[in-house]
Design an enzyme around this catalytic site. Structure first.
Site, PDB file in Angstrom:
ATOM      1  N   GLY A  43      -9.470 -22.347  28.913  1.00 43.54           N
ATOM      2  CA  GLY A  43      -9.166 -23.760  29.143  1.00 43.54           C
ATOM      3  C   GLY A  43      -9.445 -24.665  27.964  1.00 43.54           C
ATOM      4  O   GLY A  43      -8.699 -25.602  27.697  1.00 43.54           O
ATOM      5  N   GLY A  86     -14.014 -36.849  37.300  1.00 43.50           N
ATOM      6  CA  GLY A  86     -14.596 -37.304  36.046  1.00 43.50           C
ATOM      7  C   GLY A  86     -13.525 -37.385  34.979  1.00 43.50           C
ATOM      8  O   GLY A  86     -12.335 -37.568  35.281  1.00 43.50           O
ATOM      9  N   ARG A  87     -13.935 -37.236  33.725  1.00 42.17           N
ATOM     10  CA  ARG A  87     -12.963 -37.366  32.624  1.00 42.17           C
ATOM     11  C   ARG A  87     -11.830 -36.342  32.742  1.00 42.17           C
ATOM     12  O   ARG A  87     -10.654 -36.683  32.576  1.00 42.17           O
ATOM     13  CB  ARG A  87     -13.681 -37.201  31.288  1.00 42.17           C
ATOM     14  CG  ARG A  87     -14.542 -38.398  30.890  1.00 42.17           C
ATOM     15  CD  ARG A  87     -15.082 -38.236  29.487  1.00 42.17           C
ATOM     16  NE  ARG A  87     -16.006 -37.120  29.389  1.00 42.17           N
ATOM     17  CZ  ARG A  87     -17.322 -37.206  29.555  1.00 42.17           C
ATOM     18  NH1 ARG A  87     -17.867 -38.382  29.844  1.00 42.17           N
ATOM     19  NH2 ARG A  87     -18.095 -36.148  29.442  1.00 42.17           N
ATOM     20  N   ILE A  88     -12.186 -35.084  33.033  1.00 39.61           N
ATOM     21  CA  ILE A  88     -11.155 -34.046  33.117  1.00 39.61           C
ATOM     22  C   ILE A  88     -10.283 -34.264  34.348  1.00 39.61           C
ATOM     23  O   ILE A  88      -9.053 -34.158  34.272  1.00 39.61           O
ATOM     24  CB  ILE A  88     -11.793 -32.648  33.114  1.00 39.61           C
ATOM     25  CG1 ILE A  88     -12.468 -32.379  31.767  1.00 39.61           C
ATOM     26  CG2 ILE A  88     -10.743 -31.580  33.392  1.00 39.61           C
ATOM     27  CD1 ILE A  88     -13.251 -31.084  31.702  1.00 39.61           C
ATOM     28  N   ARG A  99     -15.736 -24.026  36.779  1.00 42.60           N
ATOM     29  CA  ARG A  99     -16.700 -22.933  36.779  1.00 42.60           C
ATOM     30  C   ARG A  99     -16.431 -22.048  37.985  1.00 42.60           C
ATOM     31  O   ARG A  99     -16.197 -22.534  39.095  1.00 42.60           O
ATOM     32  CB  ARG A  99     -18.136 -23.464  36.837  1.00 42.60           C
ATOM     33  CG  ARG A  99     -18.647 -24.062  35.537  1.00 42.60           C
ATOM     34  CD  ARG A  99     -18.896 -22.984  34.484  1.00 42.60           C
ATOM     35  NE  ARG A  99     -19.566 -23.506  33.308  1.00 42.60           N
ATOM     36  CZ  ARG A  99     -18.962 -23.957  32.222  1.00 42.60           C
ATOM     37  NH1 ARG A  99     -17.632 -23.964  32.175  1.00 42.60           N
ATOM     38  NH2 ARG A  99     -19.654 -24.399  31.196  1.00 42.60           N
ATOM     39  N   ARG A 126     -18.159 -37.708  44.252  1.00 38.99           N
ATOM     40  CA  ARG A 126     -19.383 -38.232  44.851  1.00 38.99           C
ATOM     41  C   ARG A 126     -19.227 -39.699  45.237  1.00 38.99           C
ATOM     42  O   ARG A 126     -19.816 -40.164  46.203  1.00 38.99           O
ATOM     43  CB  ARG A 126     -20.560 -38.070  43.887  1.00 38.99           C
ATOM     44  CG  ARG A 126     -21.061 -36.642  43.769  1.00 38.99           C
ATOM     45  CD  ARG A 126     -22.237 -36.544  42.835  1.00 38.99           C
ATOM     46  NE  ARG A 126     -21.884 -36.934  41.475  1.00 38.99           N
ATOM     47  CZ  ARG A 126     -22.743 -36.995  40.463  1.00 38.99           C
ATOM     48  NH1 ARG A 126     -24.021 -36.727  40.680  1.00 38.99           N
ATOM     49  NH2 ARG A 126     -22.346 -37.333  39.262  1.00 38.99           N
ATOM     50  N   THR A 138     -10.277 -24.454  36.699  1.00 41.61           N
ATOM     51  CA  THR A 138     -10.576 -24.378  35.264  1.00 41.61           C
ATOM     52  C   THR A 138     -11.971 -24.917  34.983  1.00 41.61           C
ATOM     53  O   THR A 138     -12.295 -25.240  33.840  1.00 41.61           O
ATOM     54  CB  THR A 138      -9.544 -25.180  34.442  1.00 41.61           C
ATOM     55  OG1 THR A 138      -9.525 -26.536  34.904  1.00 41.61           O
ATOM     56  CG2 THR A 138      -8.146 -24.578  34.553  1.00 41.61           C
ATOM     57  N   GLU A 154     -18.479 -13.929  35.526  1.00 41.35           N
ATOM     58  CA  GLU A 154     -17.992 -13.695  34.155  1.00 41.35           C
ATOM     59  C   GLU A 154     -19.049 -12.974  33.321  1.00 41.35           C
ATOM     60  O   GLU A 154     -20.244 -13.257  33.450  1.00 41.35           O
ATOM     61  CB  GLU A 154     -17.665 -15.039  33.481  1.00 41.35           C
ATOM     62  CG  GLU A 154     -16.387 -15.664  33.944  1.00 41.35           C
ATOM     63  CD  GLU A 154     -16.043 -16.908  33.115  1.00 41.35           C
ATOM     64  OE1 GLU A 154     -16.331 -16.919  31.898  1.00 41.35           O
ATOM     65  OE2 GLU A 154     -15.491 -17.848  33.680  1.00 41.35           O
ATOM     66  N   HIS A 168     -10.844 -17.431  30.613  1.00 38.76           N
ATOM     67  CA  HIS A 168     -11.627 -18.610  30.232  1.00 38.76           C
ATOM     68  C   HIS A 168     -11.088 -19.246  28.940  1.00 38.76           C
ATOM     69  O   HIS A 168     -11.796 -19.398  27.946  1.00 38.76           O
ATOM     70  CB  HIS A 168     -13.104 -18.257  30.063  1.00 38.76           C
ATOM     71  CG  HIS A 168     -14.022 -19.425  30.269  1.00 38.76           C
ATOM     72  ND1 HIS A 168     -15.248 -19.314  30.875  1.00 38.76           N
ATOM     73  CD2 HIS A 168     -13.891 -20.746  29.953  1.00 38.76           C
ATOM     74  CE1 HIS A 168     -15.844 -20.493  30.910  1.00 38.76           C
ATOM     75  NE2 HIS A 168     -15.034 -21.377  30.365  1.00 38.76           N
TER      76      HIS A 168
END
Length: 333
Positions: A297, A161-163, A245, A183, A243, A274, A295
């Site tokens: 990022g 995706g974007r990241i 989940r 996907r 980075t 977490e 956490h």
């Protein structure tokens, strides 16, 4: 002449001062100035009393909370991109709108992912600790603290995706070969720009990569996507960076495989339970096998302010009877 009552907006955590100030101006904002996480009962009370709830990733908004008979909540304006902390289906069924803050943290998270891609093979944290923790440094030596070059290595991105795409752009500049599992394939122009090779089979990709970067969201479909079986497909000289989940990886199995030398190491900014961190991972970090971050990022001042601005825009659009620009629907999950 009566003055129109401002809507009650409950914010669960401390936000940047400029955002909190603006919220006070626009709404009847109930802020969390000491940043103490709300208890389940406090969130339940907010659901019963507030028009708008502004939760974060640390606040779990369940169906049980939303089905309270005296629930008056109309909007959940999540301060964050991921909405795995919210039962979106239950909210939608009860006519409660859910929004998030997309397209804000892409660059920050990609920067941190690239930092870990560099830090783990080159042993940056391990090396820095020699100077900061009172350990003996014998001076430069041709064979001391040797890491691995990343140029020319294969990077396998899980989630394009974007990241994922932003990580690919950075990694390509460092000479990494870009591979990915998603996907569905990205548009041909994006694949050409990134020089990216698509793998329909995640299993096959995992078995061939030098570095693996997890950049997919946490959904029911991606829980333990990197299962014990899949982790055992990974080569002994491969590094894993996460980075996204913590729940995407079977953390207990990952830890065991690193302990036994069946995976070279990992860079983790997120954890399965977490804020608890597996003590075995901490021991591995002290031994220089993994790099652990709390956490961080998306932790930039600019990013947090932009997130807050998006929250405000979504709330104002809703209150003005317009469709919030960042509405999340069950079909989008």
């Amino acid at each position: 002449m009566s003055v129109k009552k401002k809507p009650l907006v409950v914010v669960t955590r401390k936000l940047p001062d400029s955002i909190e100030t603006r919220m006070r101006e626009l709404f009847d904002a109930r802020l969390n100035l000491d940043d103490t996480p709300l208890t389940t009962e406090q969130i339940a009370e907010a659901v019963r009393s507030a028009d708008v709830l502004v939760p974060t990733v640390t606040d779990v908004i369940t169906e049980e909370l939303l089905k309270q008979p005296d629930c008056r909540l109309k909007l959940i304006a999540n301060f964050g991109n991921g909405v795995d902390n919210i039962d979106v289906i239950a909210a939608h069924a009860r006519g409660i709108i859910v929004t998030n803050t997309p397209k804000v943290l892409t660059e920050d998270t990609a920067d941190m992912t690239m930092a870990l891609i560099l830090a783990v093979p080159r042993r940056l944290i391990e090396g820095a600790s020699i100077l900061t923790e009172g350990k003996h440094w014998p001076g430069w030596s041709p064979t001391w603290m040797l890491g691995h070059r990343i140029g020319g290595k294969r990077l396998g991105i899980i989630g394009m995706g974007r990241i994922g795409q932003a990580v690919a752009r950075r990694a390509r500049a460092f000479g990494l070969q870009i591979h990915y599992h998603n996907r569905r394939p990205v548009a041909p122009r994006i694949a050409d720009e990134l020089g990216a090779t698509y793998w329909e089979s995640l299993d096959q990709m995992l078995a061939r990569m030098d570095i693996i970067s997890v950049n997919c969201p946490h959904t029911p479909a991606t829980f333990h996507l990197l299962s014990a079986r899949r982790l055992k497909l990974i080569r002994k000289d491969t590094y894993i960076v996460n980075t996204a989940r913590g729940e995407v990886i079977d953390e207990e199995t990952l830890t065991k495989l690193i302990e036994t030398g069946e995976i070279a190491g990992a860079g983790l900014d997120v954890f399965e339970h977490e804020p608890a961190v597996n003590p075995k991972l901490v021991r591995l970090a002290r031994a220089g096998k993994v790099t652990l971050l709390p956490h961080m990022g998306s932790a930039t001042i600019e990013g947090r302010v932009e997130m807050g601005e998006k929250v405000i825009i979504n709330i104002r659009a809703f209150l003005d009877n317009h469709k919030p620009p960042d509405r999340v629907l069950p079909s989008m999950l």
